[in-house]
Design an enzyme around this catalytic site. Structure first.
Site, PDB file in Angstrom:
ATOM      1  N   SER A 113       0.823  -1.199   0.000  1.00 51.33           N
ATOM      2  CA  SER A 113       0.000   0.000   0.000  1.00 51.33           C
ATOM      3  C   SER A 113       0.865   1.260   0.000  1.00 51.33           C
ATOM      4  O   SER A 113       1.803   1.348  -0.785  1.00 51.33           O
ATOM      5  CB  SER A 113      -0.977  -0.054   1.185  1.00 51.33           C
ATOM      6  OG  SER A 113      -2.099   0.746   0.946  1.00 51.33           O
ATOM      7  N   ASP A 123      -7.809  -6.094  -6.353  1.00 51.61           N
ATOM      8  CA  ASP A 123      -7.537  -5.010  -5.401  1.00 51.61           C
ATOM      9  C   ASP A 123      -8.516  -3.881  -5.705  1.00 51.61           C
ATOM     10  O   ASP A 123      -8.490  -3.316  -6.798  1.00 51.61           O
ATOM     11  CB  ASP A 123      -6.094  -4.531  -5.598  1.00 51.61           C
ATOM     12  CG  ASP A 123      -5.668  -3.481  -4.573  1.00 51.61           C
ATOM     13  OD1 ASP A 123      -6.546  -2.902  -3.906  1.00 51.61           O
ATOM     14  OD2 ASP A 123      -4.447  -3.241  -4.450  1.00 51.61           O
ATOM     15  N   HIS A 182      -6.681  -6.402  -1.837  1.00 54.17           N
ATOM     16  CA  HIS A 182      -5.600  -5.473  -1.478  1.00 54.17           C
ATOM     17  C   HIS A 182      -4.735  -5.971  -0.316  1.00 54.17           C
ATOM     18  O   HIS A 182      -3.515  -5.883  -0.353  1.00 54.17           O
ATOM     19  CB  HIS A 182      -6.216  -4.115  -1.118  1.00 54.17           C
ATOM     20  CG  HIS A 182      -5.198  -3.046  -0.812  1.00 54.17           C
ATOM     21  ND1 HIS A 182      -4.327  -2.552  -1.761  1.00 54.17           N
ATOM     22  CD2 HIS A 182      -4.905  -2.392   0.345  1.00 54.17           C
ATOM     23  CE1 HIS A 182      -3.549  -1.622  -1.208  1.00 54.17           C
ATOM     24  NE2 HIS A 182      -3.880  -1.514   0.055  1.00 54.17           N
TER      25      HIS A 182
END
Length: 418
Positions: A228, A323, A357
Site C-alpha cells: 500500500s 484489489d 488489497h
C-alpha cells in the site's frame, strides 16, 4: 454406553496445539457416532477486544471421525475441503472489522469447539499461534527519527536485513520474517495522525542506516518489504538511496501517493491525489476507492512517478487483480514496461487474479472491508476469500525466497537451502 461415548470424544489439533502464526494445523475429531452431523466453531478476540467467529458443519465417516484435511464442510462460513477454513473465515458481528493482531509478544489464540446439531458442546481445544519463534529477540527502537521495533533471530549471524514498511504499526510480518532468519525492523510510515504536508525520505534512510549498523547484520545491502502506501516509499528508497538491494512491493502505487516527498530538504516527488467524486458507495456502507486515484501516467502527474529506472537493486512486484483500493495491476504493468524500456531486467512479478488489497502472512482472518487509515471511512479491499488465502500462502514463501536470494552471498545461499 452414552457415558463412554462422550469420554472418548476427542478434538485434536495436530501436530501440536501450539504453533507459529504462519504454520498450518490439522483439525481432527474422533469418538462420534457413525455419520453423525456436527458443527465445528472457532472464535478469537483481537487486540481491540472485538470477537470474531466462524463455523462449519461436518459429517463424520463410518468410524465416527472427521479430518479437516480430507472432509468437506457441508455448510456454514465456507463449504468444501478447506483445512484452515475456520481461521480464514473468522468474522466479527459488525461489518468492516479488521482483525488486529499486531503485537508480536501476544499469541493469536483461537478456541475451537465441537457441537451437536442442537448446539450442545461436545469438546473443545485451544490453538496458540505465536508470532515469535524461540530465541527471537524483540527490541523497541527510538533513536533520532527512527521509531519502530527490531526483531533479531537467534544465533551469531550474520543475517540478511529487512526494513518492513507498514503503513501503520504492525509487528506481525516483521516478527514472522525474523523466525526465518532475517533481522527485521518494523517501521510505520505513519506514527499517530498522518502529516499530510510533507514526508521526508531522510527518515527512512536513517532507518536503513540503523539496520545496517546492527552487529548481526551481513554487509550486503538491505531489503525493503512494503504494501500500500509503504510501496511508493520503498520504490523511492530504491531510486534515491544507495544500499537498497531488494524491494518487495505488494499492492502499492507506482507514484508518490497523497503527500509531497522531500529528500535532503528539497521536494523530489509531487503527490498523486484523489478525486473523491469517483468514489463508489456500496450497499454494505463501505466505498470502492479504486477509481478515485488520479492517473499517474497523465502529463500533469509525471512529477509524482517514482523513477525506479534509477534503482540498482532488484524488485519483486506483487499485484492482486481484485484489489479495490487502487489499480495495483495497472501500476505493476506500468513499472515493468518502464524498466524493460530502459533495458533493465532487475525485477520479478506475480499477479493474483482473485486476491484483494490486503495480502498478509497466511492463516489470518480474511478482511473484505475496513476503515481506511488515511481516508477515515470504510473501504472495500476486495478478494475472493479462498483465492485470497491461497495467494497469501503462495506469496509468503515467494517473499522469503526472493529476499534470501537477493540478500545473501552465494556461499551462504547453498547452506540455507538444506
Amino acid at each position: 454406553m452414552e457415558e463412554s461415548m462422550s469420554a472418548q470424544m476427542r478434538l485434536r489439533l495436530l501436530p501440536s496445539a501450539r504453533c507459529l502464526f504462519d504454520e498450518p494445523i490439522q483439525v481432527k475429531v474422533a469418538g462420534l457416532r457413525s455419520k453423525q452431523l456436527v458443527t465445528l466453531r472457532a472464535r478469537s478476540t483481537d487486540e481491540k477486544g472485538v470477537l470474531f467467529n466462524s463455523s462449519a458443519s461436518y459429517r463424520a465417516d463410518g468410524r465416527g471421525e472427521i479430518d479437516l484435511n480430507r472432509d468437506p464442510s457441508l455448510s456454514g462460513s465456507y463449504v468444501g475441503v478447506d483445512p484452515m477454513g475456520l481461521l480464514r473465515s473468522l468474522k466479527a458481528d459488525d461489518l468492516h472489522k479488521y482483525f488486529y493482531k499486531n503485537k508480536a509478544l501476544e499469541p493469536f489464540i483461537v478456541n475451537f469447539s465441537l457441537h451437536e446439531e442442537e448446539g450442545r458442546m461436545l469438546a473443545e481445544a485451544t490453538n496458540e499461534r505465536h508470532l515469535m519463534g524461540d530465541g527471537v529477540r524483540r527490541v523497541p527502537v527510538k533513536e533520532g527519527n527512527v521509531q519502530g521495533v527490531l526483531f533479531t533471530p537467534p544465533g551469531e549471524g550474520p543475517f540478511p536485513a529487512v526494513l518492513d514498511l507498514c503503513t501503520f504499526m504492525s509487528e506481525k510480518r516483521a516478527s514472522l520474517l525474523a523466525n526465518k532468519g532475517f533481522v527485521v525492523l518494523a517501521l510505520p510510515v505513519f506514527i499517530g495522525k498522518p502529516n499530510l504536508e510533507r514526508m521526508n525520505l531522510d527518515d527512512f534512510e536513517e532507518a536503513l542506516q540503523f539496520l545496517q549498523s546492527q552487529p548481526k547484520v551481513s554487509s550486503k545491502g538491505v531489503g525493503v518489504i512494503s504494501r500500500s502506501k509503504g510501496g511508493d516509499i520503498a520504490l523511492s528508497l530504491a531510486a534515491f538511496v544507495p544500499g537498497v538491494e531488494a524491494v518487495v512491493w505488494i499492492n502499492g502505487c507506482s507514484a508518490n501517493i497523497g503527500i509531497p516527498l522531500y529528500y535532503k530538504e528539497r521536494q523530489i516527488l509531487s503527490p498523486l491525489m484523489f478525486n473523491f467524486g469517483k468514489v463508489i458507495p456500496t450497499e454494505s456502507g463501505a466505498n470502492i476507492i479504486k477509481y478515485a486515484v488520479n492517473n499517474p501516467l497523465a502529463e500533469e502527474n509525471k512529477g509524482s512517478v517514482v523513477p525506479i529506472e534509477q534503482a540498482d537493486g532488484h524488485f519483486l512486484f506483487v499485484a492482486s487483480e481484485d484489489d479495490l483500493n487502487w489499480d495495483s495491476k495497472g501500476y505493476l504493468d506500468d513499472m515493468v514496461g518502464r524498466l524493460k524500456h530502459h533495458g533493465k531486467n532487475n525485477f520479478e512479478n506475480i499477479t493474483y487474479p482473485a486476491a484483494g488489497h490486503l495480502l498478509e502472512p497466511p492463516y489470518g482472518p480474511h478482511c473484505p472491508s475496513a476503515l481506511h487509515g488515511m481516508l477515515r471511512f470504510p473501504v472495500v479491499w476486495g478478494g475472493e476469500p479462498r483465492a485470497h488465502a491461497a495467494a497469501e500462502l503462495h506469496l509468503w514463501q515467494k517473499i522469503q525466497d526472493f529476499l534470501r536470494t537477493r540478500l545473501t552471498s552465494s556461499a551462504a545461499q547453498t547452506t540455507s537451502k538444506l
